[in-house]
Motif scaffolding. Structure first.
Motif, mmCIF file in Angstrom:
data_model
loop_
_atom_site.group_PDB
_atom_site.id
_atom_site.type_symbol
_atom_site.label_atom_id
_atom_site.label_comp_id
_atom_site.label_asym_id
_atom_site.label_seq_id
_atom_site.Cartn_x
_atom_site.Cartn_y
_atom_site.Cartn_z
ATOM 1 N N PRO A 75 0.823 -1.211 0.000
ATOM 2 C CA PRO A 75 0.000 0.000 0.000
ATOM 3 C C PRO A 75 0.861 1.267 0.000
ATOM 4 O O PRO A 75 2.005 1.254 0.467
ATOM 5 N N PRO A 76 0.309 2.363 -0.485
ATOM 6 C CA PRO A 76 1.061 3.620 -0.469
ATOM 7 C C PRO A 76 1.234 4.164 0.949
ATOM 8 O O PRO A 76 0.467 3.827 1.852
ATOM 9 N N ALA A 77 2.263 4.985 1.116
ATOM 10 C CA ALA A 77 2.539 5.676 2.380
ATOM 11 C C ALA A 77 3.315 6.940 2.026
ATOM 12 O O ALA A 77 3.665 7.148 0.856
ATOM 13 N N ALA A 78 3.591 7.755 3.011
ATOM 14 C CA ALA A 78 4.335 8.996 2.784
ATOM 15 C C ALA A 78 5.688 8.688 2.143
ATOM 16 O O ALA A 78 6.289 7.637 2.407
ATOM 17 N N ARG A 79 6.146 9.606 1.304
ATOM 18 C CA ARG A 79 7.417 9.428 0.591
ATOM 19 C C ARG A 79 8.424 10.498 0.985
ATOM 20 O O ARG A 79 8.048 11.596 1.354
ATOM 21 N N LYS A 80 9.705 10.133 0.867
ATOM 22 C CA LYS A 80 10.813 11.056 1.117
ATOM 23 C C LYS A 80 11.808 10.931 -0.025
ATOM 24 O O LYS A 80 11.921 9.865 -0.630
ATOM 25 N N ARG A 81 12.548 11.991 -0.273
ATOM 26 C CA ARG A 81 13.555 11.943 -1.327
ATOM 27 C C ARG A 81 14.930 11.530 -0.800
ATOM 28 O O ARG A 81 15.687 10.871 -1.490
ATOM 29 N N ALA A 82 15.281 11.926 0.409
ATOM 30 C CA ALA A 82 16.611 11.638 0.949
ATOM 31 C C ALA A 82 16.656 10.242 1.566
ATOM 32 O O ALA A 82 15.684 9.759 2.126
ATOM 33 N N PHE A 83 17.826 9.616 1.419
ATOM 34 C CA PHE A 83 18.069 8.325 2.058
ATOM 35 C C PHE A 83 19.505 8.312 2.553
ATOM 36 O O PHE A 83 20.312 9.150 2.186
ATOM 37 N N LYS A 84 19.791 7.354 3.420
ATOM 38 C CA LYS A 84 21.158 7.210 3.929
ATOM 39 C C LYS A 84 21.530 5.739 3.959
ATOM 40 O O LYS A 84 20.670 4.868 3.782
ATOM 41 N N ASN A 85 22.797 5.480 4.169
ATOM 42 C CA ASN A 85 23.278 4.117 4.284
ATOM 43 C C ASN A 85 22.451 3.413 5.353
ATOM 44 O O ASN A 85 22.432 3.835 6.497
ATOM 45 N N GLY A 86 21.756 2.368 4.953
ATOM 46 C CA GLY A 86 20.934 1.605 5.880
ATOM 47 C C GLY A 86 19.441 1.800 5.691
ATOM 48 O O GLY A 86 18.651 1.052 6.251
ATOM 49 N N THR A 87 19.051 2.792 4.896
ATOM 50 C CA THR A 87 17.626 2.984 4.644
ATOM 51 C C THR A 87 17.091 1.812 3.828
ATOM 52 O O THR A 87 17.713 1.387 2.859
ATOM 53 N N ASP A 94 6.033 -2.441 -5.650
ATOM 54 C CA ASP A 94 6.634 -3.740 -5.325
ATOM 55 C C ASP A 94 8.150 -3.737 -5.451
ATOM 56 O O ASP A 94 8.778 -4.779 -5.510
ATOM 57 N N HIS A 95 8.763 -2.566 -5.481
ATOM 58 C CA HIS A 95 10.195 -2.448 -5.729
ATOM 59 C C HIS A 95 10.947 -2.171 -4.426
ATOM 60 O O HIS A 95 11.096 -1.033 -4.001
ATOM 61 N N PHE A 96 11.440 -3.240 -3.774
ATOM 62 C CA PHE A 96 12.148 -3.183 -2.493
ATOM 63 C C PHE A 96 13.585 -2.715 -2.704
ATOM 64 O O PHE A 96 14.258 -3.170 -3.630
ATOM 65 N N VAL A 97 14.058 -1.805 -1.837
ATOM 66 C CA VAL A 97 15.389 -1.218 -1.990
ATOM 67 C C VAL A 97 16.124 -1.218 -0.650
ATOM 68 O O VAL A 97 15.544 -0.894 0.382
ATOM 69 N N VAL A 98 17.419 -1.588 -0.689
ATOM 70 C CA VAL A 98 18.314 -1.445 0.457
ATOM 71 C C VAL A 98 19.432 -0.512 0.011
ATOM 72 O O VAL A 98 20.198 -0.837 -0.902
ATOM 73 N N TYR A 99 19.522 0.661 0.651
ATOM 74 C CA TYR A 99 20.557 1.644 0.301
ATOM 75 C C TYR A 99 21.804 1.420 1.142
ATOM 76 O O TYR A 99 21.713 1.281 2.360
ATOM 77 N N TYR A 100 22.963 1.398 0.484
ATOM 78 C CA TYR A 100 24.213 1.263 1.224
ATOM 79 C C TYR A 100 25.072 2.517 1.117
ATOM 80 O O TYR A 100 26.213 2.546 1.571
ATOM 81 N N ARG A 101 24.531 3.581 0.548
ATOM 82 C CA ARG A 101 25.181 4.901 0.510
ATOM 83 C C ARG A 101 24.129 5.964 0.788
ATOM 84 O O ARG A 101 22.943 5.714 0.701
ATOM 85 N N ASP A 102 24.583 7.181 1.084
ATOM 86 C CA ASP A 102 23.675 8.311 1.285
ATOM 87 C C ASP A 102 23.344 8.939 -0.064
ATOM 88 O O ASP A 102 24.156 8.883 -0.988
ATOM 89 N N GLY A 103 22.168 9.564 -0.167
ATOM 90 C CA GLY A 103 21.821 10.238 -1.403
ATOM 91 C C GLY A 103 20.391 10.706 -1.434
ATOM 92 O O GLY A 103 19.717 10.799 -0.397
ATOM 93 N N GLN A 104 19.930 11.004 -2.649
ATOM 94 C CA GLN A 104 18.552 11.434 -2.878
ATOM 95 C C GLN A 104 18.029 10.779 -4.133
ATOM 96 O O GLN A 104 18.795 10.485 -5.045
ATOM 97 N N VAL A 105 16.733 10.601 -4.169
ATOM 98 C CA VAL A 105 16.052 10.077 -5.350
ATOM 99 C C VAL A 105 15.170 11.183 -5.918
ATOM 100 O O VAL A 105 14.796 12.111 -5.205
#
Length: 137
Positions: A75-87, A94-105
């Motif tokens: 289901p949808p939920a609030a979105r953010k653009r910034a992420f960090k290592n570990g997000t 259905d697109h699962f993501v594990v970030y290992y660096r900091d950044g923005q989408v």
């Protein structure tokens, strides 16, 4: 201090402790090692927890993240653009993501599902990997 004020303060305090003790954790493991993530409280995460355990083939994307498809959309939920290592997050439904660096989408951003405690640097290597996601006991 009036009795009503004390009761309200006590209820708030106990509610805070209960939320902290009820924090859900998941384990994300692969041939490269395993990490533990604390998940956030939103509809997408609740749906993900209902799917577990599951194994997802993941590929490297832009040398910042591992991505893979879940068996069904969340289901949808609030979105953010910034992420960090570990997000850990969700790009599409259905697109699962594990970030290992900091950044923005770019917009519309990602749905945050949780955070790997201590970072996700074990995934900072080229190539694909299958990950198993399960509730941590």
């Amino acid at each position: 201090m009036p009795l009503q004020t004390i009761r309200i303060a006590g209820a708030i305090f106990l509610g805070t402790i209960g939320a902290a003790m009820a924090q859900e954790r998941i384990k994300i493991s692969s041939e490269w090692g395993s990490v533990t993530a604390e998940v956030v409280d939103n509809a997408a995460t609740k749906a993900l927890l209902d799917m577990l355990p599951l194994t997802i083939p993941m590929t490297d994307h832009l040398r910042q993240e591992k991505t893979g498809s879940l068996p069904a959309g969340l289901p949808p939920a609030a979105r953010k653009r910034a992420f960090k290592n570990g997000t850990i997050g969700l790009w599409g439904p259905d697109h699962f993501v594990v970030y290992y660096r900091d950044g923005q989408v770019p917009e519309p951003g990602i749905i945050i599902l949780g955070e790997v405690k201590g970072g996700a640097s074990i995934f900072d290597r080229a190539g694909s990997v299958a990950v198993r996601i399960e509730r941590e006991d």
